[in-house]
Motif scaffolding. Sequence first.
Motif, PDB file in Angstrom:
ATOM      1  N   MET A 177       8.288   3.401 -14.082  1.00 11.43           N
ATOM      2  CA  MET A 177       7.695   4.677 -13.146  1.00 11.43           C
ATOM      3  C   MET A 177       9.249   5.773 -13.048  1.00 11.43           C
ATOM      4  N   GLY A 178       9.931   5.313 -11.620  1.00 20.26           N
ATOM      5  CA  GLY A 178      11.146   5.851 -11.539  1.00 20.26           C
ATOM      6  C   GLY A 178      12.272   5.669 -12.327  1.00 20.26           C
ATOM      7  N   GLU A 179      12.114   5.517 -14.015  1.00 18.58           N
ATOM      8  CA  GLU A 179      13.350   5.535 -14.524  1.00 18.58           C
ATOM      9  C   GLU A 179      12.792   6.496 -15.521  1.00 18.58           C
ATOM     10  N   ALA A 180      11.307   6.877 -16.297  1.00 16.58           N
ATOM     11  CA  ALA A 180      10.774   7.381 -16.932  1.00 16.58           C
ATOM     12  C   ALA A 180      10.683   8.750 -15.878  1.00 16.58           C
ATOM     13  N   LYS A 181      10.238   9.087 -14.986  1.00 14.01           N
ATOM     14  CA  LYS A 181      10.740  10.297 -13.904  1.00 14.01           C
ATOM     15  C   LYS A 181      11.972  10.935 -14.121  1.00 14.01           C
ATOM     16  N   GLN A 182      13.162  10.207 -13.929  1.00 20.76           N
ATOM     17  CA  GLN A 182      14.338  10.284 -13.987  1.00 20.76           C
ATOM     18  C   GLN A 182      14.578  11.248 -15.232  1.00 20.76           C
ATOM     19  N   ARG A 183      13.859  10.813 -15.882  1.00 19.09           N
ATOM     20  CA  ARG A 183      14.276  11.053 -18.001  1.00 19.09           C
ATOM     21  C   ARG A 183      13.326  12.474 -17.706  1.00 19.09           C
ATOM     22  N   TYR A 199       3.632  -8.024  -5.014  1.00 20.59           N
ATOM     23  CA  TYR A 199       4.261  -6.819  -4.751  1.00 20.59           C
ATOM     24  C   TYR A 199       5.457  -6.624  -5.507  1.00 20.59           C
ATOM     25  N   ASP A 200       6.805  -7.823  -5.558  1.00 19.75           N
ATOM     26  CA  ASP A 200       7.137  -7.867  -7.197  1.00 19.75           C
ATOM     27  C   ASP A 200       6.659  -7.037  -8.222  1.00 19.75           C
ATOM     28  N   GLN A 201       5.775  -7.484  -8.711  1.00 19.94           N
ATOM     29  CA  GLN A 201       5.128  -7.095  -9.842  1.00 19.94           C
ATOM     30  C   GLN A 201       4.711  -5.633  -9.874  1.00 19.94           C
ATOM     31  N   LEU A 202       4.445  -4.992  -8.383  1.00 16.22           N
ATOM     32  CA  LEU A 202       4.072  -3.528  -7.977  1.00 16.22           C
ATOM     33  C   LEU A 202       5.686  -3.191  -8.721  1.00 16.22           C
ATOM     34  N   SER A 203       6.473  -3.457  -7.904  1.00 13.20           N
ATOM     35  CA  SER A 203       8.079  -2.954  -7.403  1.00 13.20           C
ATOM     36  C   SER A 203       8.331  -2.876  -9.181  1.00 13.20           C
ATOM     37  N   THR A 204       8.100  -3.716 -10.095  1.00  7.25           N
ATOM     38  CA  THR A 204       8.259  -3.810 -11.564  1.00  7.25           C
ATOM     39  C   THR A 204       7.728  -2.192 -11.853  1.00  7.25           C
ATOM     40  N   LEU A 205       6.271  -2.311 -12.056  1.00  4.89           N
ATOM     41  CA  LEU A 205       6.458  -1.223 -12.215  1.00  4.89           C
ATOM     42  C   LEU A 205       6.402   0.302 -11.980  1.00  4.89           C
ATOM     43  N   GLU A 226       0.522  -0.910   0.024  1.00  9.30           N
ATOM     44  CA  GLU A 226       0.026  -0.196   0.266  1.00  9.30           C
ATOM     45  C   GLU A 226       0.531   0.991  -0.375  1.00  9.30           C
ATOM     46  N   HIS A 227       2.231   1.018   0.978  1.00  8.42           N
ATOM     47  CA  HIS A 227       3.033   2.737   0.970  1.00  8.42           C
ATOM     48  C   HIS A 227       3.465   2.341  -0.750  1.00  8.42           C
ATOM     49  N   LEU A 228       4.155   1.768  -1.602  1.00  3.12           N
ATOM     50  CA  LEU A 228       4.554   1.369  -2.557  1.00  3.12           C
ATOM     51  C   LEU A 228       3.490   2.175  -3.544  1.00  3.12           C
ATOM     52  N   LEU A 229       2.159   1.955  -3.705  1.00  2.00           N
ATOM     53  CA  LEU A 229       0.763   2.256  -3.795  1.00  2.00           C
ATOM     54  C   LEU A 229       0.709   3.562  -3.516  1.00  2.00           C
ATOM     55  N   LYS A 230       0.734   4.000  -2.487  1.00  2.00           N
ATOM     56  CA  LYS A 230       1.058   5.774  -2.189  1.00  2.00           C
ATOM     57  C   LYS A 230       1.772   6.740  -3.118  1.00  2.00           C
ATOM     58  N   VAL A 231       3.297   6.352  -2.888  1.00  3.83           N
ATOM     59  CA  VAL A 231       4.077   6.847  -3.945  1.00  3.83           C
ATOM     60  C   VAL A 231       3.712   7.039  -5.135  1.00  3.83           C
ATOM     61  N   MET A 232       3.603   5.754  -6.101  1.00  5.62           N
ATOM     62  CA  MET A 232       3.613   5.817  -7.444  1.00  5.62           C
ATOM     63  C   MET A 232       2.496   6.867  -7.317  1.00  5.62           C
ATOM     64  N   ILE A 233       1.072   6.571  -6.613  1.00  2.00           N
ATOM     65  CA  ILE A 233      -0.352   7.375  -7.005  1.00  2.00           C
ATOM     66  C   ILE A 233       0.394   9.078  -7.071  1.00  2.00           C
ATOM     67  N   SER A 234       1.080   9.496  -6.469  1.00  3.69           N
ATOM     68  CA  SER A 234       1.343  10.469  -5.584  1.00  3.69           C
ATOM     69  C   SER A 234       2.505  11.280  -6.772  1.00  3.69           C
ATOM     70  N   ALA A 235       3.393   9.632  -7.651  1.00  7.93           N
ATOM     71  CA  ALA A 235       4.582  10.509  -8.573  1.00  7.93           C
ATOM     72  C   ALA A 235       4.045  10.721  -9.981  1.00  7.93           C
ATOM     73  N   ARG A 236       3.139  10.191  -9.898  1.00 10.08           N
ATOM     74  CA  ARG A 236       2.684   9.879 -11.183  1.00 10.08           C
ATOM     75  C   ARG A 236       2.430  11.183 -11.967  1.00 10.08           C
ATOM     76  N   SER A 237       1.864  12.158 -11.733  1.00 10.35           N
ATOM     77  CA  SER A 237       1.297  13.451 -12.128  1.00 10.35           C
ATOM     78  C   SER A 237       2.501  14.435 -11.452  1.00 10.35           C
TER      79      SER A 237
END
Length: 287
Positions: free
Chosen positions: A173-179, A163-169, A31-42
């Motif tokens: 996302m982190g790589e795209a954000k870095q670019r 969790y591994d599946q979500l970590s891959t996503l 759930e924490h990883l989901l929240k971070v992803m949702i916060s970082a998607r825009s």
Amino acid sequence: MTATNQADLVVPQHEVQRLLGRCLLRLQQYEHLLKVMISARSISGTWESLTRAMVVERPKADVKTLGQLVGLLMGGYIFREEVTGRENHKDDDDGETGFHLQLGVNVPDDAYDALAADFRELVRLRNTLVHHFIEQHDLATVDGCLRAQEVLALSYSEIDRRYDQLSTLAREMGEAKQRVAELIQSPQFFELLVNGIGPDGEVHWHIAGIVGALRQAIQELSIDGWANLDAAVRWVTEHQPEQTPQKYGCVRWRHVVHESRQFELRRFSHNGQLAAWVRERQPAVPP
């Protein structure tokens, strides 16, 4: 129940507790990883807040349930392949140059449906463990505890796989954000965002910095919506001296007014003096 039987339950029950706790901790990590992803998607803001917006990943969905978080991810980051639309973003009309960037990934229909099914199953599993586990297992017997341990071991394997599946996503996302961050920090992006000048030198006049500066000058000096062009130029020179016609391939300010197509220019007599006056172009009135 005899004392001996009760003593026999201590170890099996403690193992059930350990395995259940392990599952719940992994779910919290998910759930924490989901929240971070949702916060970082825009990412939204102004040029001044841009660097901080690219770095900070403070979860903004703390009050959401797991099911709601999944819905936000599927509707705001993961899209079906044919979907091109994204979340609408309302610009703040505060006179500042702003931006709104949204990360997303398009996947084929079958992959999208498989992900959605995986998410739904995980939500169901989480709700079962949190709300119904002791209803489904007789923890007052050794056999019941052993069966519960088997279920919890399988549940953890499933949660860990998800969790591994979500970590891959999240990693993608982190790589795209870095670019995106590297692009944003480039001089070319600054020129486009702040001055409206593309990498190829094309001027996007509707977002050009010089157009925004002239709009501000007109607002400050307006008389019935019109401003003396010479006075407006002096105002821009004083307040935003970096905004010059030459920066945009123009020789004079009248050239800027003409090329941008964002303003009207007329000659009026005011206080006995004939001069050029400028205002923002008015929308056409329908017949």
